[in-house]
Design a protein around this motif. Structure first.
Motif, PDB file in Angstrom:
ATOM      1  N   ARG A   1       0.821  -1.196   0.000  1.00  0.00           N
ATOM      2  CA  ARG A   1       0.000   0.000   0.000  1.00  0.00           C
ATOM      3  C   ARG A   1       0.868   1.265   0.000  1.00  0.00           C
ATOM      4  NH1 ARG A   1      -2.866  -3.127  -1.567  1.00  0.00           N
ATOM      5  NH2 ARG A   1      -5.035  -3.624  -1.041  1.00  0.00           N
ATOM      6  N   ARG A   2       2.078   1.138   0.485  1.00  0.00           N
ATOM      7  CA  ARG A   2       2.999   2.286   0.466  1.00  0.00           C
ATOM      8  C   ARG A   2       3.963   2.081  -0.709  1.00  0.00           C
ATOM      9  NH1 ARG A   2       3.641   6.634   3.222  1.00  0.00           N
ATOM     10  NH2 ARG A   2       5.705   7.571   3.557  1.00  0.00           N
ATOM     11  N   ILE A   3       3.570   2.637  -1.852  1.00  0.00           N
ATOM     12  CA  ILE A   3       4.266   2.383  -3.120  1.00  0.00           C
ATOM     13  C   ILE A   3       4.895   3.675  -3.625  1.00  0.00           C
ATOM     14  CG2 ILE A   3       4.023   1.545  -5.489  1.00  0.00           C
ATOM     15  CD1 ILE A   3       1.419   0.135  -4.515  1.00  0.00           C
ATOM     16  N   GLY A   4       6.207   3.672  -3.760  1.00  0.00           N
ATOM     17  CA  GLY A   4       6.898   4.823  -4.325  1.00  0.00           C
ATOM     18  C   GLY A   4       6.803   4.808  -5.844  1.00  0.00           C
TER      19      GLY A   4
ATOM     20  N   GLU B   1       2.266  12.679  -1.935  1.00  0.00           N
ATOM     21  CA  GLU B   1       3.250  13.343  -2.787  1.00  0.00           C
ATOM     22  C   GLU B   1       4.686  13.009  -2.373  1.00  0.00           C
ATOM     23  OE1 GLU B   1       2.774  14.978  -5.483  1.00  0.00           O
ATOM     24  OE2 GLU B   1       0.584  15.098  -5.428  1.00  0.00           O
ATOM     25  N   ALA B   2       4.891  12.666  -1.103  1.00  0.00           N
ATOM     26  CA  ALA B   2       6.238  12.319  -0.641  1.00  0.00           C
ATOM     27  C   ALA B   2       6.740  11.044  -1.300  1.00  0.00           C
ATOM     28  CB  ALA B   2       6.245  12.170   0.880  1.00  0.00           C
ATOM     29  N   LEU B   3       5.818  10.200  -1.776  1.00  0.00           N
ATOM     30  CA  LEU B   3       6.202   8.939  -2.406  1.00  0.00           C
ATOM     31  C   LEU B   3       6.426   9.074  -3.911  1.00  0.00           C
ATOM     32  CD1 LEU B   3       3.814   6.451  -0.559  1.00  0.00           C
ATOM     33  CD2 LEU B   3       6.284   6.707  -0.258  1.00  0.00           C
ATOM     34  N   ILE B   4       6.285  10.294  -4.444  1.00  0.00           N
ATOM     35  CA  ILE B   4       6.501  10.524  -5.870  1.00  0.00           C
ATOM     36  C   ILE B   4       7.768  11.343  -6.057  1.00  0.00           C
ATOM     37  CG2 ILE B   4       5.566  11.546  -7.985  1.00  0.00           C
ATOM     38  CD1 ILE B   4       2.765  11.206  -6.739  1.00  0.00           C
ATOM     39  N   THR B   5       8.756  10.773  -6.738  1.00  0.00           N
ATOM     40  CA  THR B   5       9.992  11.493  -7.032  1.00  0.00           C
ATOM     41  C   THR B   5      10.161  11.569  -8.549  1.00  0.00           C
ATOM     42  OG1 THR B   5      11.276   9.451  -6.875  1.00  0.00           O
ATOM     43  CG2 THR B   5      11.140  10.807  -4.902  1.00  0.00           C
TER      44      THR B   5
ATOM     45  N   ILE C   1       8.696   0.089  -5.026  1.00  0.00           N
ATOM     46  CA  ILE C   1       8.970   1.250  -5.879  1.00  0.00           C
ATOM     47  C   ILE C   1       8.703   0.854  -7.332  1.00  0.00           C
ATOM     48  CG2 ILE C   1      10.729   2.839  -6.758  1.00  0.00           C
ATOM     49  CD1 ILE C   1      12.066   2.764  -4.028  1.00  0.00           C
ATOM     50  N   PHE C   2       7.890   1.648  -7.994  1.00  0.00           N
ATOM     51  CA  PHE C   2       7.560   1.463  -9.404  1.00  0.00           C
ATOM     52  C   PHE C   2       8.228   2.609 -10.170  1.00  0.00           C
ATOM     53  CE2 PHE C   2       3.713   1.751 -12.569  1.00  0.00           C
ATOM     54  CZ  PHE C   2       4.517   1.315 -13.607  1.00  0.00           C
ATOM     55  N   ALA C   3       9.207   2.268 -11.013  1.00  0.00           N
ATOM     56  CA  ALA C   3       9.933   3.268 -11.800  1.00  0.00           C
ATOM     57  C   ALA C   3       9.377   3.316 -13.218  1.00  0.00           C
ATOM     58  CB  ALA C   3      11.425   2.950 -11.823  1.00  0.00           C
ATOM     59  N   SER C   4       9.398   4.502 -13.823  1.00  0.00           N
ATOM     60  CA  SER C   4       8.782   4.698 -15.130  1.00  0.00           C
ATOM     61  C   SER C   4       9.573   4.121 -16.299  1.00  0.00           C
ATOM     62  CB  SER C   4       8.545   6.192 -15.386  1.00  0.00           C
ATOM     63  OG  SER C   4       7.498   6.666 -14.576  1.00  0.00           O
ATOM     64  N   ASN C   5      10.777   3.627 -16.053  1.00  0.00           N
ATOM     65  CA  ASN C   5      11.446   2.826 -17.082  1.00  0.00           C
ATOM     66  C   ASN C   5      12.439   1.890 -16.412  1.00  0.00           C
ATOM     67  OD1 ASN C   5      13.753   4.402 -16.585  1.00  0.00           O
ATOM     68  ND2 ASN C   5      14.196   4.721 -18.759  1.00  0.00           N
ATOM     69  N   ASP C   6      12.994   0.956 -17.178  1.00  0.00           N
ATOM     70  CA  ASP C   6      13.872  -0.062 -16.619  1.00  0.00           C
ATOM     71  C   ASP C   6      15.199   0.508 -16.131  1.00  0.00           C
ATOM     72  OD1 ASP C   6      11.986  -2.022 -17.130  1.00  0.00           O
ATOM     73  OD2 ASP C   6      12.861  -2.596 -19.059  1.00  0.00           O
ATOM     74  N   ASP C   7      15.695   1.550 -16.797  1.00  0.00           N
ATOM     75  CA  ASP C   7      16.962   2.152 -16.361  1.00  0.00           C
ATOM     76  C   ASP C   7      16.851   2.662 -14.930  1.00  0.00           C
ATOM     77  OD1 ASP C   7      16.797   2.298 -19.372  1.00  0.00           O
ATOM     78  OD2 ASP C   7      18.840   3.042 -19.122  1.00  0.00           O
ATOM     79  N   MET C   8      15.758   3.355 -14.622  1.00  0.00           N
ATOM     80  CA  MET C   8      15.587   3.892 -13.275  1.00  0.00           C
ATOM     81  C   MET C   8      15.253   2.783 -12.279  1.00  0.00           C
ATOM     82  SD  MET C   8      13.776   7.613 -13.968  1.00  0.00           S
ATOM     83  CE  MET C   8      12.248   6.928 -14.598  1.00  0.00           C
ATOM     84  N   ALA C   9      14.565   1.737 -12.729  1.00  0.00           N
ATOM     85  CA  ALA C   9      14.293   0.597 -11.849  1.00  0.00           C
ATOM     86  C   ALA C   9      15.589  -0.132 -11.507  1.00  0.00           C
ATOM     87  CB  ALA C   9      13.303  -0.355 -12.514  1.00  0.00           C
ATOM     88  N   ALA C  10      16.469  -0.310 -12.496  1.00  0.00           N
ATOM     89  CA  ALA C  10      17.760  -0.957 -12.247  1.00  0.00           C
ATOM     90  C   ALA C  10      18.585  -0.136 -11.262  1.00  0.00           C
ATOM     91  CB  ALA C  10      18.519  -1.136 -13.562  1.00  0.00           C
ATOM     92  N   ALA C  11      18.521   1.186 -11.388  1.00  0.00           N
ATOM     93  CA  ALA C  11      19.231   2.051 -10.441  1.00  0.00           C
ATOM     94  C   ALA C  11      18.661   1.899  -9.036  1.00  0.00           C
ATOM     95  CB  ALA C  11      19.122   3.508 -10.903  1.00  0.00           C
ATOM     96  N   THR C  12      17.353   1.718  -8.930  1.00  0.00           N
ATOM     97  CA  THR C  12      16.713   1.515  -7.631  1.00  0.00           C
ATOM     98  C   THR C  12      17.188   0.217  -6.986  1.00  0.00           C
ATOM     99  OG1 THR C  12      14.752   2.737  -8.363  1.00  0.00           O
ATOM    100  CG2 THR C  12      14.490   1.269  -6.460  1.00  0.00           C
TER     101      THR C  12
ATOM    102  N   THR D   1      10.135  -4.387  -3.050  1.00  0.00           N
ATOM    103  CA  THR D   1       9.720  -4.758  -4.408  1.00  0.00           C
ATOM    104  C   THR D   1      10.089  -3.623  -5.352  1.00  0.00           C
ATOM    105  OG1 THR D   1       7.948  -6.338  -3.954  1.00  0.00           O
ATOM    106  CG2 THR D   1       7.656  -4.928  -5.870  1.00  0.00           C
ATOM    107  N   VAL D   2      10.655  -3.976  -6.507  1.00  0.00           N
ATOM    108  CA  VAL D   2      11.031  -2.971  -7.512  1.00  0.00           C
ATOM    109  C   VAL D   2      10.483  -3.410  -8.866  1.00  0.00           C
ATOM    110  CG1 VAL D   2      12.907  -1.766  -8.683  1.00  0.00           C
ATOM    111  CG2 VAL D   2      13.155  -2.375  -6.263  1.00  0.00           C
ATOM    112  N   CYS D   3       9.777  -2.523  -9.534  1.00  0.00           N
ATOM    113  CA  CYS D   3       9.209  -2.822 -10.852  1.00  0.00           C
ATOM    114  C   CYS D   3       9.559  -1.711 -11.834  1.00  0.00           C
ATOM    115  CB  CYS D   3       7.688  -2.972 -10.772  1.00  0.00           C
ATOM    116  SG  CYS D   3       7.151  -4.327  -9.693  1.00  0.00           S
TER     117      CYS D   3
END
Length: 361
Positions: free
Chosen positions: A194-197, A228-232, A258-269, A285-287
């Motif tokens: 429920r707490r998803i970045g 909004e704190a969970l959105i970077t 954390i759900f990143a808008s592309n794979d590059d940023m997800a890999a960095a996460t 969890t990272v997606c």
């Protein structure tokens, strides 16, 4: 005594000779005219038929005869592809798909790199002055207004790829970014999070806004308020993903996913999580999004949204060539194509841990 002459079964064409359009037609189960329509990029072909013909072309390694095409009055079409993309994985797949479809459509493709904000106008003018017949614009150039205005003024057919809000008059190939992000966020919540970045993409691209919209809509569906704190904010680059992940994990109450808008940023996460001795997916969890080669080049492999990048670039070239050729015949073809996305589940997601997190040595 005279011996009978040997019986020789002749093949339909000489062994080792190049396959013909009739060979393609037989393999695809269509008429040679239909094959010709697909090769010429005409729009009056059903998608399933087009796929069958393209599969037959690939299987037979068929190449159209340029001389025959010229006699038929088609001529050589020249299209340009301008690129400026921070994701090497996205760009690699896009270029491969474009070059493949250009060969199938028997068109010349000219690939030019231009850095957005530096010399994109100069490069675009160079292509226009060179007599280009059409242009393909992948992100972020797909929404570079100065470039689009210049091409419109020169009346150069242009197809934009992966724009979140293509104009109705534009040629466009895309997926539904909002629905894709909605699907991924629902998946993460179905695991119990429920707490998803969320790490956004380039703020200058409408696809980024659409993905953020899908994330927020999924939360509202189950009554989870948008925090909004969970959105970077990121830029679709690995470096921006590092900074965004650090910001999220520095929160007093950090996200469990954390759900990143592309794979590059997800890999960095994932890299930031490992540096902090967090287990992925046990502690986090990272997606991602895109399903580029990077998604399976790291450990654990990423759960992600498969955006059919190569198919989108093929569709863009096909749509552009069809538009150019139908315009010569005073016809009007389709303007937009929306391709399907797929949620690909791998090893980077799990239910949230119900006990204090285990720190890896």
């Amino acid at each position: 005594m005279d011996l009978p002459a040997p019986v020789i079964n002749k093949p339909s064409r000489r062994a080792g000779s190049a396959p013909t359009i009739s060979d393609v037609a037989r393999r695809a189960g269509v008429s040679p005219m239909t094959v010709s329509r697909v090769i010429n990029g005409e729009s009056n072909v059903r998608p399933a038929t087009r796929d069958a013909v393209n599969t037959a072309i690939s299987a037979l390694n068929y190449a159209p005869n340029p001389a025959a095409r010229n006699l038929a009055g088609a001529g050589q079409t020249r299209i340009g592809l301008l690129y400026s993309n921070p994701s090497a994985g996205f760009l690699s797949e896009f270029l491969l798909g474009s070059l493949d479809q250009a060969a199938r459509s028997d068109v010349q493709i000219i690939v030019e790199k231009c850095e957005l904000g530096e010399h994109e106008i100069e490069v675009t003018k160079h292509l226009i002055d060179g007599g280009i017949d059409g242009i393909v614009l992948p992100p972020p150039l797909c929404e570079a207004q100065a470039v689009l205005a210049l091409l419109a003024e020169a009346k150069i057919p242009t197809v934009v790829v992966a724009s979140g809000f293509p104009a109705t008059h534009q040629l466009a190939v895309r997926i539904d970014d909002r629905e894709a992000a909605l699907t991924m966020t629902r998946h993460i919540m179905a695991l119990g999070h429920r707490r998803i970045g969320f790490i956004t993409g380039n703020p200058n691209l409408s696809a980024s806004a659409r993905r953020l919209e899908g994330y927020g809509d999924a939360l509202r569906e189950v009554g989870v308020p948008l925090d909004e704190a969970l959105i970077t904010h990121g830029l679709y680059t690995y470096r921006s993903g590092l900074d965004a992940a650090e910001q999220l994990l520095d929160l007093d109450d950090p996200p469990t996913a954390i759900f990143a808008s592309n794979d590059d940023m997800a890999a960095a996460t994932v890299a930031v999580a490992h540096r902090r001795r967090l287990d992925v997916p046990g502690d986090l969890t990272v997606c991602g999004f895109d399903d580029t080669t990077l998604s399976t080049a790291i450990w654990p492999e990423l759960t992600t949204i498969h955006q059919p990048i190569a198919d989108m670039s093929r569709a863009a070239v096909e749509l552009l060539v069809s538009t150019i050729r139908t315009a010569r015949n005073n016809e009007r073809g389709e303007r937009h194509r929306t391709l399907d996305y797929t949620l690909i589940r791998r090893q980077s997601d799990a239910a949230p841990r119900r006990r204090p997190p285990t720190r890896r040595a």
